[in-house]
Design a protein around this motif. Structure first.
Motif, PDB file in Angstrom:
ATOM      1  N   SER A  38       0.823  -1.212   0.000  1.00  8.42           N
ATOM      2  CA  SER A  38       0.000   0.000   0.000  1.00  8.42           C
ATOM      3  C   SER A  38       0.862   1.269   0.000  1.00  8.42           C
ATOM      4  O   SER A  38       0.343   2.366  -0.218  1.00  8.42           O
ATOM      5  N   GLU A  39       2.167   1.122   0.227  1.00  6.52           N
ATOM      6  CA  GLU A  39       3.074   2.279   0.284  1.00  6.52           C
ATOM      7  C   GLU A  39       3.956   2.409  -0.955  1.00  6.52           C
ATOM      8  O   GLU A  39       4.892   3.202  -0.961  1.00  6.52           O
ATOM      9  N   ILE A  40       3.653   1.657  -1.995  1.00  2.63           N
ATOM     10  CA  ILE A  40       4.478   1.716  -3.206  1.00  2.63           C
ATOM     11  C   ILE A  40       4.543   3.125  -3.764  1.00  2.63           C
ATOM     12  O   ILE A  40       5.609   3.623  -4.120  1.00  2.63           O
ATOM     13  N   ALA A  99       7.589   8.155  -4.674  1.00  5.30           N
ATOM     14  CA  ALA A  99       7.644   9.602  -4.447  1.00  5.30           C
ATOM     15  C   ALA A  99       8.848   9.994  -3.591  1.00  5.30           C
ATOM     16  O   ALA A  99       9.372  11.099  -3.722  1.00  5.30           O
ATOM     17  N   GLY A 100       9.314   9.101  -2.737  1.00  4.05           N
ATOM     18  CA  GLY A 100      10.435   9.393  -1.858  1.00  4.05           C
ATOM     19  C   GLY A 100      11.790   9.320  -2.534  1.00  4.05           C
ATOM     20  O   GLY A 100      12.784   9.806  -2.010  1.00  4.05           O
ATOM     21  N   GLU A 101      11.841   8.695  -3.702  1.00  4.30           N
ATOM     22  CA  GLU A 101      13.106   8.615  -4.430  1.00  4.30           C
ATOM     23  C   GLU A 101      13.304   9.886  -5.247  1.00  4.30           C
ATOM     24  O   GLU A 101      12.353  10.511  -5.685  1.00  4.30           O
ATOM     25  N   SER A 121      12.819   4.800 -10.436  1.00  2.00           N
ATOM     26  CA  SER A 121      11.884   3.758 -10.044  1.00  2.00           C
ATOM     27  C   SER A 121      10.475   4.107 -10.501  1.00  2.00           C
ATOM     28  O   SER A 121      10.100   5.274 -10.587  1.00  2.00           O
ATOM     29  N   THR A 122       9.725   3.062 -10.768  1.00  2.46           N
ATOM     30  CA  THR A 122       8.306   3.201 -11.102  1.00  2.46           C
ATOM     31  C   THR A 122       7.532   2.340 -10.109  1.00  2.46           C
ATOM     32  O   THR A 122       8.128   1.533  -9.371  1.00  2.46           O
ATOM     33  N   GLU A 123       6.223   2.476 -10.100  1.00  2.00           N
ATOM     34  CA  GLU A 123       5.430   1.615  -9.226  1.00  2.00           C
ATOM     35  C   GLU A 123       5.683   0.150  -9.565  1.00  2.00           C
ATOM     36  O   GLU A 123       5.761  -0.690  -8.671  1.00  2.00           O
ATOM     37  N   GLU A 124       5.862  -0.157 -10.834  1.00  2.00           N
ATOM     38  CA  GLU A 124       6.120  -1.540 -11.248  1.00  2.00           C
ATOM     39  C   GLU A 124       7.461  -2.055 -10.717  1.00  2.00           C
ATOM     40  O   GLU A 124       7.539  -3.171 -10.209  1.00  2.00           O
TER      41      GLU A 124
END
Length: 178
Positions: free
Chosen positions: A20-22, A27-29, A44-47
């Protein structure tokens, strides 16, 4: 099968990553994160984060060589970064740690690394290494605060000058492991 333990000290909680925090992880990167971990100019991507989380979970489930933790602020549980132990076949381990953009400079990485060292000792890891870019002064301070000392300088595969920090895994500081 090894469950992800929850580790705590006065400033941080380490526990399992949560799908749930992906979005928050992505966003943090920032460019600094991507550059330090060697994937810049990609990001990075959500995938890719979902795949990393699945790989980390699989390593825990299968008693694998990689033990990754989410780093959270006590109280709120907000995700602020993470850390990882890569266990070698000879009882040694290599550590890495990161703090999300906007959360740096608050001691989160220092607290997370102290817990990771304690965890490494608790599972029988005898010696630890951290490989830090020569110009990454913040990460060098984190390693040194956790008792790592400079052992050598080397050039990694992409030509970056790195410092190999080492320390005995014992004496990782006060922590609660549940």
């Amino acid at each position: 099968m090894t469950a992800v333990p929850e580790l705590r000290n006065h400033g941080i909680i380490l526990n399992a990553h949560n799908d749930s925090e992906i979005t928050a992880h992505v966003a943090g990167e920032d460019e600094e994160t991507a550059r330090r971990f060697g994937w810049w100019p990609a990001c990075s991507t959500e995938e890719t984060v979902r795949a990393a989380y699945a790989n980390w979970a699989r390593n825990w489930q299968e008693d694998g060589r990689v033990r990754a933790f989410a780093a959270r602020i006590p109280g709120s549980g907000a995700l602020v970064g993470g850390c990882e132990l890569r266990i070698g076949p000879d009882g040694t381990g290599e550590v890495s740690y990161w703090t999300h953009a906007g959360k740096r400079g608050r001691g989160h990485a220092r607290n997370a690394l102290a817990l990771l060292v304690r965890y490494a000792a608790s599972i029988g890891t005898t010696r630890l290494e951290a490989h830090v870019a020569l110009d990454n002064h913040a990460s060098r301070r984190v390693a040194e605060a956790a008792g790592f000392t400079q052992a050598s300088i080397f050039t990694d595969d992409d030509g970056t000058e790195m410092i190999r920090y080492t320390r005995d895994a014992s004496g990782g500081g006060a922590a609660s492991i549940t």
